[in-house]
Enzyme design. Sequence first.
Site, mmCIF file in Angstrom:
data_model
loop_
_atom_site.group_PDB
_atom_site.id
_atom_site.type_symbol
_atom_site.label_atom_id
_atom_site.label_comp_id
_atom_site.label_asym_id
_atom_site.label_seq_id
_atom_site.Cartn_x
_atom_site.Cartn_y
_atom_site.Cartn_z
ATOM 1 C CD GLN A 180 -17.913 -9.909 13.745
ATOM 2 O OE1 GLN A 180 -17.056 -9.548 13.581
ATOM 3 N NE2 GLN A 180 -18.464 -10.516 14.684
ATOM 4 C CE1 TYR B 171 -21.028 -8.031 26.794
ATOM 5 C CE2 TYR B 171 -21.134 -10.104 26.975
ATOM 6 C CZ TYR B 171 -20.748 -9.185 27.451
ATOM 7 O OH TYR B 171 -20.463 -9.001 28.630
ATOM 8 C CD GLU C 108 -26.047 -5.125 21.297
ATOM 9 O OE1 GLU C 108 -25.213 -5.977 20.881
ATOM 10 O OE2 GLU C 108 -25.512 -3.948 21.382
ATOM 11 C CB CYS D 184 -8.177 1.784 1.802
ATOM 12 S SG CYS D 184 -7.907 0.613 2.983
ATOM 13 C CB CYS E 21 -2.507 4.767 6.342
ATOM 14 S SG CYS E 21 -4.106 4.146 6.986
ATOM 15 C CB CYS F 267 -0.816 -0.152 1.409
ATOM 16 S SG CYS F 267 -1.727 1.471 1.446
ATOM 17 C CB CYS G 216 -12.575 -8.911 18.424
ATOM 18 S SG CYS G 216 -13.426 -7.811 19.545
ATOM 19 C CB CYS H 103 -2.351 -1.976 7.560
ATOM 20 S SG CYS H 103 -4.051 -2.150 6.448
ATOM 21 C CG ASP I 218 -19.243 -11.801 19.275
ATOM 22 O OD1 ASP I 218 -18.107 -11.494 19.595
ATOM 23 O OD2 ASP I 218 -19.874 -11.580 18.279
HETATM 24 N N1 SAH Z 1 -22.381 -11.008 18.185
HETATM 25 C C1 SAH Z 1 -22.650 -10.044 17.459
HETATM 26 C C2 SAH Z 1 -21.794 -8.504 17.998
HETATM 27 C C3 SAH Z 1 -20.572 -8.497 18.428
HETATM 28 S S1 SAH Z 1 -19.935 -7.102 18.864
HETATM 29 C C4 SAH Z 1 -22.090 -10.134 15.943
HETATM 30 O O1 SAH Z 1 -21.283 -11.205 15.681
HETATM 31 O O2 SAH Z 1 -22.302 -9.132 14.950
HETATM 32 C C5 SAH Z 1 -20.308 -6.822 20.464
HETATM 33 C C6 SAH Z 1 -21.612 -6.079 20.770
HETATM 34 O O3 SAH Z 1 -21.780 -5.975 22.002
HETATM 35 C C7 SAH Z 1 -21.950 -4.839 20.340
HETATM 36 O O4 SAH Z 1 -23.140 -4.879 19.581
HETATM 37 C C8 SAH Z 1 -22.156 -3.883 21.365
HETATM 38 O O5 SAH Z 1 -23.440 -2.845 21.282
HETATM 39 C C9 SAH Z 1 -22.606 -4.919 22.548
HETATM 40 N N2 SAH Z 1 -22.422 -4.762 23.876
HETATM 41 C C10 SAH Z 1 -21.470 -3.843 24.394
HETATM 42 N N3 SAH Z 1 -21.423 -3.746 25.687
HETATM 43 C C11 SAH Z 1 -22.464 -4.513 26.077
HETATM 44 C C12 SAH Z 1 -23.145 -4.898 27.296
HETATM 45 N N4 SAH Z 1 -22.575 -4.335 28.435
HETATM 46 N N5 SAH Z 1 -24.267 -5.716 27.355
HETATM 47 C C13 SAH Z 1 -24.807 -6.178 26.410
HETATM 48 N N6 SAH Z 1 -24.422 -5.859 25.072
HETATM 49 C C14 SAH Z 1 -23.148 -4.855 24.799
#
Ligand code: SAH
Length: 384
Positions: free
Chosen positions: A216, A245, A266, A92, A15, A9, A341, A18, A314
């Site tokens: 994602q 989440y 969520e 990009c 930047c 790049c 992540c 990356c 998640d």
């Molecule tokens: N499982 C989903 C989202 C993962 S990202 C996917 O794969 O697309 C993490 C998510 O957690 C986000 O949507 C964020 O808004 C949520 N989040 C963050 N803090 C939180 C909390 N304290 N309780 C519930 N959700 C939460």
Amino acid sequence: MEAVFSPPCPYYKKCGGCQLQKLPYEEQLRRKNGRCIALLGEFCHVEPILGMEEPFRYRNKVHAAFALDNRRRPTCGIYQPGSHAIVPVEDCLIEDAACDAVIRTIRDMLPAFKIKVFDERSGSGWLRHVLVRRGFATGEILVVLVAVSPIFQLQKPFVKALTEKHPEIRSVVLNLNDRFGPVVLGTREKVLYGPGFIEDVLCSHRFRISPRSFYQINPVQTEKLYRCAVDLAGLTGKETVLDAYCGIGTIGITASDQAKQIIGVELNRDAVRDAIGNAKLNGLKNCWFTAGDAGEYMEQTARSGLRPEVVFLDPPRSGSDERFLRSLLKCAPERVVYVSCDPATLARDLKILTAGGYRAEKIQPVDMFPWTEHVESVVRLIRQ
Ligand code: SAH
């Protein structure tokens, strides 16, 4: 002797997005594997990371900041790390090309539609950011203009010209953000065109995605990640499953035909609205979604005596919290699938779960973010 590898790049040095551009892709994967083994190897064997065949143009969400350059000319691109200087990235290598093209079009339309970019120093101007999201399977594009006021004089002709140039645009939304600080999107929105969201297809299910909902960013790898997460849950069709989440409900909905019922929790209300809409869009009657803090919800669940057999979690990069993890241990589901992540916060949380009676049985890293140092992993935990 190792061959010299030149970063592909031209913006690499300025930047900073990356961090691993100096390494060939295979080397990046080895490095990510090594990091996972170092942080997670004490819990169980770490499987080799699942990489991409074509590690380019994977980002379905592109964000461009708009500002004045040193000579007070409007410019747009990516913030240099740790500064407010903008690197004027035209194109990009990790971003979707159609998203980049929409941003270039908007940049070139500014003078004709009398749109002034916001200047932080003087507080004058209007446009701060443009966010573009594209459904990889559907091709639908969502454009979010982030501005400091709702007054947009040439709104109608602007939207008409933009959608004529890019007919794949399904929605244009104006988001108001008049606050200083690093947060891109404000809380108020106005739909200027279309339904205000786009749809995409992942793992044979259709999902609607609103501007402020998490989705994602690498759809090719997300399919691998979700299939792996659902496989690791070992569902038989009889389980009550908690998707904590859950964002717009993608993991739970992907698992829904292999479970008795899915309950998603969520924090972001827009995402919950999308999740409820997504259950309906896919004709699913066994998925329920609720807005709230996952820790608080888990605590209530533990108190109520309801016992999900399987829990997916998640959380964001900061990981889960003690409240969630302690109540999870009280609920004692048979299997937990943790999608993370950040291997560092994952290791911290796995310590609590393994001390509380769970054993990690499989750890599968997935490369969701080629050329950057971020690593995603999925862990299957079994109650002892
Ligand atoms: N499982 C989903 C989202 C993962 S990202 C996917 O794969 O697309 C993490 C998510 O957690 C986000 O949507 C964020 O808004 C949520 N989040 C963050 N803090 C939180 C909390 N304290 N309780 C519930 N959700 C939460």
